[in-house]
Design a protein around this motif. Structure first.
Motif, PDB file in Angstrom:
ATOM      1  N   LEU A 125     103.252  40.346 -52.275  1.00  0.00           N
ATOM      2  CA  LEU A 125     102.152  39.216 -53.110  1.00  0.00           C
ATOM      3  C   LEU A 125     101.841  39.118 -54.564  1.00  0.00           C
ATOM      4  CD1 LEU A 125      98.639  39.970 -50.864  1.00  0.00           C
ATOM      5  CD2 LEU A 125     100.416  37.274 -51.157  1.00  0.00           C
ATOM      6  N   THR A 126     103.286  40.015 -54.663  1.00  0.00           N
ATOM      7  CA  THR A 126     103.697  40.217 -56.432  1.00  0.00           C
ATOM      8  C   THR A 126     104.780  39.629 -56.318  1.00  0.00           C
ATOM      9  OG1 THR A 126     104.138  41.832 -55.877  1.00  0.00           O
ATOM     10  CG2 THR A 126     102.167  42.517 -56.457  1.00  0.00           C
ATOM     11  N   GLU A 127     105.542  39.607 -57.907  1.00  0.00           N
ATOM     12  CA  GLU A 127     106.079  38.421 -57.958  1.00  0.00           C
ATOM     13  C   GLU A 127     107.410  39.631 -57.376  1.00  0.00           C
ATOM     14  OE1 GLU A 127     106.469  36.644 -61.858  1.00  0.00           O
ATOM     15  OE2 GLU A 127     104.889  35.897 -62.142  1.00  0.00           O
ATOM     16  N   GLU A 128     107.195  41.044 -57.804  1.00  0.00           N
ATOM     17  CA  GLU A 128     109.240  41.810 -57.754  1.00  0.00           C
ATOM     18  C   GLU A 128     108.109  43.311 -56.672  1.00  0.00           C
ATOM     19  OE1 GLU A 128     110.070  42.753 -61.775  1.00  0.00           O
ATOM     20  OE2 GLU A 128     110.935  41.139 -61.437  1.00  0.00           O
ATOM     21  N   GLU A 129     108.701  43.763 -56.040  1.00  0.00           N
ATOM     22  CA  GLU A 129     107.701  44.999 -55.072  1.00  0.00           C
ATOM     23  C   GLU A 129     108.048  46.270 -56.694  1.00  0.00           C
ATOM     24  OE1 GLU A 129     110.673  46.017 -51.948  1.00  0.00           O
ATOM     25  OE2 GLU A 129     112.088  46.102 -52.867  1.00  0.00           O
ATOM     26  N   GLU A 130     108.392  46.038 -57.517  1.00  0.00           N
ATOM     27  CA  GLU A 130     108.840  47.652 -58.363  1.00  0.00           C
ATOM     28  C   GLU A 130     107.603  47.754 -59.047  1.00  0.00           C
ATOM     29  OE1 GLU A 130     111.665  45.172 -57.711  1.00  0.00           O
ATOM     30  OE2 GLU A 130     113.081  46.436 -56.919  1.00  0.00           O
ATOM     31  N   GLN A 131     107.035  45.931 -58.890  1.00  0.00           N
ATOM     32  CA  GLN A 131     105.800  46.393 -59.708  1.00  0.00           C
ATOM     33  C   GLN A 131     104.971  47.485 -59.585  1.00  0.00           C
ATOM     34  OE1 GLN A 131     104.627  41.790 -60.387  1.00  0.00           O
ATOM     35  NE2 GLN A 131     102.357  42.819 -60.918  1.00  0.00           N
ATOM     36  N   PRO A 132     104.144  48.199 -60.740  1.00  0.00           N
ATOM     37  CA  PRO A 132     102.867  48.990 -59.843  1.00  0.00           C
ATOM     38  C   PRO A 132     101.982  48.527 -59.759  1.00  0.00           C
ATOM     39  CG  PRO A 132     104.200  48.941 -62.094  1.00  0.00           C
ATOM     40  CD  PRO A 132     105.282  48.016 -62.042  1.00  0.00           C
ATOM     41  N   VAL A 133     101.051  49.152 -59.548  1.00  0.00           N
ATOM     42  CA  VAL A 133      99.179  48.556 -59.112  1.00  0.00           C
ATOM     43  C   VAL A 133      98.277  49.977 -60.006  1.00  0.00           C
ATOM     44  CG1 VAL A 133      97.622  48.108 -57.834  1.00  0.00           C
ATOM     45  CG2 VAL A 133      99.699  47.347 -56.907  1.00  0.00           C
ATOM     46  N   ILE A 134      98.215  49.315 -60.917  1.00  0.00           N
ATOM     47  CA  ILE A 134      97.733  50.420 -62.217  1.00  0.00           C
ATOM     48  C   ILE A 134      96.095  50.256 -62.249  1.00  0.00           C
ATOM     49  CG2 ILE A 134      97.639  51.632 -64.399  1.00  0.00           C
ATOM     50  CD1 ILE A 134     100.217  50.650 -64.477  1.00  0.00           C
ATOM     51  N   TRP A 135      95.682  49.947 -60.743  1.00  0.00           N
ATOM     52  CA  TRP A 135      94.137  49.512 -60.703  1.00  0.00           C
ATOM     53  C   TRP A 135      93.087  50.991 -60.318  1.00  0.00           C
ATOM     54  CZ3 TRP A 135      94.954  45.423 -56.881  1.00  0.00           C
ATOM     55  CH2 TRP A 135      95.965  44.135 -57.420  1.00  0.00           C
ATOM     56  N   ARG A 136      92.087  51.203 -60.983  1.00  0.00           N
ATOM     57  CA  ARG A 136      91.318  51.539 -60.364  1.00  0.00           C
ATOM     58  C   ARG A 136      90.799  51.376 -58.762  1.00  0.00           C
ATOM     59  NH1 ARG A 136      89.824  55.386 -64.007  1.00  0.00           N
ATOM     60  NH2 ARG A 136      90.099  54.808 -66.043  1.00  0.00           N
ATOM     61  N   GLY A 137      89.644  52.822 -58.266  1.00  0.00           N
ATOM     62  CA  GLY A 137      89.234  52.579 -56.775  1.00  0.00           C
ATOM     63  C   GLY A 137      88.486  51.535 -56.652  1.00  0.00           C
ATOM     64  N   PRO A 138      87.643  51.138 -57.298  1.00  0.00           N
ATOM     65  CA  PRO A 138      86.949  49.496 -56.525  1.00  0.00           C
ATOM     66  C   PRO A 138      87.460  48.565 -56.501  1.00  0.00           C
ATOM     67  CG  PRO A 138      86.235  50.800 -58.392  1.00  0.00           C
ATOM     68  CD  PRO A 138      87.078  51.253 -58.026  1.00  0.00           C
ATOM     69  N   VAL A 139      88.628  48.531 -57.518  1.00  0.00           N
ATOM     70  CA  VAL A 139      89.683  46.875 -57.370  1.00  0.00           C
ATOM     71  C   VAL A 139      90.719  47.084 -56.336  1.00  0.00           C
ATOM     72  CG1 VAL A 139      91.450  45.678 -58.843  1.00  0.00           C
ATOM     73  CG2 VAL A 139      89.122  46.592 -59.597  1.00  0.00           C
ATOM     74  N   ILE A 140      91.280  48.415 -56.042  1.00  0.00           N
ATOM     75  CA  ILE A 140      91.996  48.244 -54.873  1.00  0.00           C
ATOM     76  C   ILE A 140      91.296  48.328 -53.363  1.00  0.00           C
ATOM     77  CG2 ILE A 140      93.252  50.798 -53.750  1.00  0.00           C
ATOM     78  CD1 ILE A 140      94.000  52.022 -56.277  1.00  0.00           C
ATOM     79  N   THR A 141      90.601  48.814 -53.619  1.00  0.00           N
ATOM     80  CA  THR A 141      89.383  48.779 -52.330  1.00  0.00           C
ATOM     81  C   THR A 141      89.435  47.469 -52.125  1.00  0.00           C
ATOM     82  OG1 THR A 141      87.492  49.016 -53.239  1.00  0.00           O
ATOM     83  CG2 THR A 141      88.621  50.771 -52.150  1.00  0.00           C
ATOM     84  N   GLY A 142      88.533  46.378 -52.745  1.00  0.00           N
ATOM     85  CA  GLY A 142      88.514  45.049 -52.699  1.00  0.00           C
ATOM     86  C   GLY A 142      89.312  44.254 -52.145  1.00  0.00           C
ATOM     87  N   VAL A 143      90.583  44.682 -53.265  1.00  0.00           N
ATOM     88  CA  VAL A 143      92.077  44.140 -52.672  1.00  0.00           C
ATOM     89  C   VAL A 143      92.136  44.119 -50.781  1.00  0.00           C
ATOM     90  CG1 VAL A 143      94.782  43.390 -52.731  1.00  0.00           C
ATOM     91  CG2 VAL A 143      92.696  43.568 -54.954  1.00  0.00           C
ATOM     92  N   LEU A 144      91.928  45.711 -50.863  1.00  0.00           N
ATOM     93  CA  LEU A 144      92.253  45.554 -49.076  1.00  0.00           C
ATOM     94  C   LEU A 144      91.113  45.118 -48.368  1.00  0.00           C
ATOM     95  CD1 LEU A 144      93.643  47.999 -47.251  1.00  0.00           C
ATOM     96  CD2 LEU A 144      91.449  49.050 -47.686  1.00  0.00           C
ATOM     97  N   LYS A 145      90.433  44.706 -48.488  1.00  0.00           N
ATOM     98  CA  LYS A 145      89.211  44.047 -48.063  1.00  0.00           C
ATOM     99  C   LYS A 145      89.506  42.269 -47.312  1.00  0.00           C
ATOM    100  CE  LYS A 145      85.490  45.840 -49.911  1.00  0.00           C
ATOM    101  NZ  LYS A 145      84.298  46.325 -49.596  1.00  0.00           N
ATOM    102  N   GLN A 146      90.222  42.101 -48.853  1.00  0.00           N
ATOM    103  CA  GLN A 146      90.224  40.358 -49.181  1.00  0.00           C
ATOM    104  C   GLN A 146      91.429  40.299 -47.923  1.00  0.00           C
ATOM    105  OE1 GLN A 146      90.706  39.220 -52.926  1.00  0.00           O
ATOM    106  NE2 GLN A 146      91.325  37.357 -52.386  1.00  0.00           N
ATOM    107  N   MET A 147      92.293  41.379 -48.199  1.00  0.00           N
ATOM    108  CA  MET A 147      93.633  40.703 -47.500  1.00  0.00           C
ATOM    109  C   MET A 147      93.224  41.092 -46.117  1.00  0.00           C
ATOM    110  SD  MET A 147      96.966  42.761 -49.257  1.00  0.00           S
ATOM    111  CE  MET A 147      96.092  44.467 -48.932  1.00  0.00           C
ATOM    112  N   TYR A 148      92.863  41.806 -45.619  1.00  0.00           N
ATOM    113  CA  TYR A 148      91.793  41.802 -44.349  1.00  0.00           C
ATOM    114  C   TYR A 148      91.259  40.667 -44.054  1.00  0.00           C
ATOM    115  CZ  TYR A 148      89.166  43.267 -40.346  1.00  0.00           C
ATOM    116  OH  TYR A 148      88.538  43.523 -39.263  1.00  0.00           O
TER     117      TYR A 148
END
Length: 282
Positions: free
Chosen positions: A117-140
């Protein structure tokens, strides 16, 4: 009876698809079996085991999906050789909602990963926990899974936010735990198993990866990291042994070449793993 006051999804049930049993359901598909694959620490082959399970189940004719739940360290696109492809993000009707169309592998396994879902696979994810869990649930919830026999979730190592979210909010049938034959690793894996037990999640069994190497001349199994057997390690963890897997350079080479599904379709080395998994969830 569940207590709505203590539910993290209180007030969002209608929009998030959470039922009164506090479990999320996918909006665009039906899934028979949801299996988490987890480890106590990184580098033990958790994603490799996820990919092997997916490829072998697909070969048997099952409809399989893979959710790359390791948001900050996604590797499933690389495993399947689809890292140069991208998942589609589609608008839902006239609303502002979007849904994801997963990338399909050469054998039809549906994969969704942040790296798709990102333009480049090397692009890092610099997010805190609540944002990460929100993205996980949305992908599911928002992925077009259609009808699946198995959804395998490649979970991040350890007992952090994502593991907690998956165990609490997704209808897991059980978890496969991946370990390597060292006492230090077993100690950390034990933490994951105890966490699952506290959360009421079934542990299907443990896979001991990198358990041995096989002599090319005589076929003898040679232990590399421990003199203890895989069965001894499983007994220490208190869970069934699903399989012991060797260090396999041919498998590694096929992953690097993007031909892992073809390699696994010709190999019968991992049949024990699949048979034991299916016997314990059927």
């Amino acid at each position: 009876m569940s207590n709505c006051d203590s539910c993290s999804s209180k007030g969002n049930c209608n929009s998030a698809g959470v039922g009164c049993n506090n479990k999320l359901e996918p909006k665009y598909g039906k899934i028979k079996h949801i299996i988490g694959v987890i480890s106590g620490k990184g580098g033990v082959g958790k994603s490799t085991v996820t990919g092997i399970l997916a490829a072998k189940l697909s070969k048997e004719g099952h409809k399989v999906g893979v959710l790359d739940g390791d948001i900050t360290g996604p590797s499933m696109p690389r495993f399947f050789g689809i890292n140069n492809e991208r998942a589609d993000m589609l608008q839902v009707g006239d609303s502002e909602e979007i849904k994801f169309r997963p990338v399909e592998t050469s054998t039809g396994i549906k994969v969704i990963s942040l790296n798709l879902l990102t333009e480049e696979e090397e692009q890092p994810v610099i997010w805190r926990g609540p944002v990460i869990t929100g993205v996980l649930k949305q992908m599911y919830t928002d992925t077009e899974w259609d009808e699946l026999d198995y959804l395998l979730i490649d979970m991040p190592p350890g007992t952090g936010d994502i593991a907690l979210t998956i165990m609490q909010e997704l209808p897991l049938e059980g978890m496969v735990v991946v370990s390597t034959p060292q006492d230090m690793v077993s100690m950390i894996v034990k933490k994951v198993i105890i966490m699952a037990q506290k959360m009421g999640v079934s542990v299907i069994g443990v896979v001991e990866n990198m358990s041995y190497i096989k002599c090319e001349k005589c076929g003898e199994k040679i232990n590399v990291f421990s003199k203890k057997s895989a069965q001894e390690h499983a007994e220490h963890l208190g869970v069934p042994l699903l399989a012991e897997m060797p260090i396999n350079l041919d498998l590694v080479e096929s992953m690097e070449n993007g031909t892992v599904e073809e390699f696994l379709s010709k190999s019968d080395e991992y049949e024990e793993l699949i048979n034991n998994l299916k016997n314990r969830i059927m």
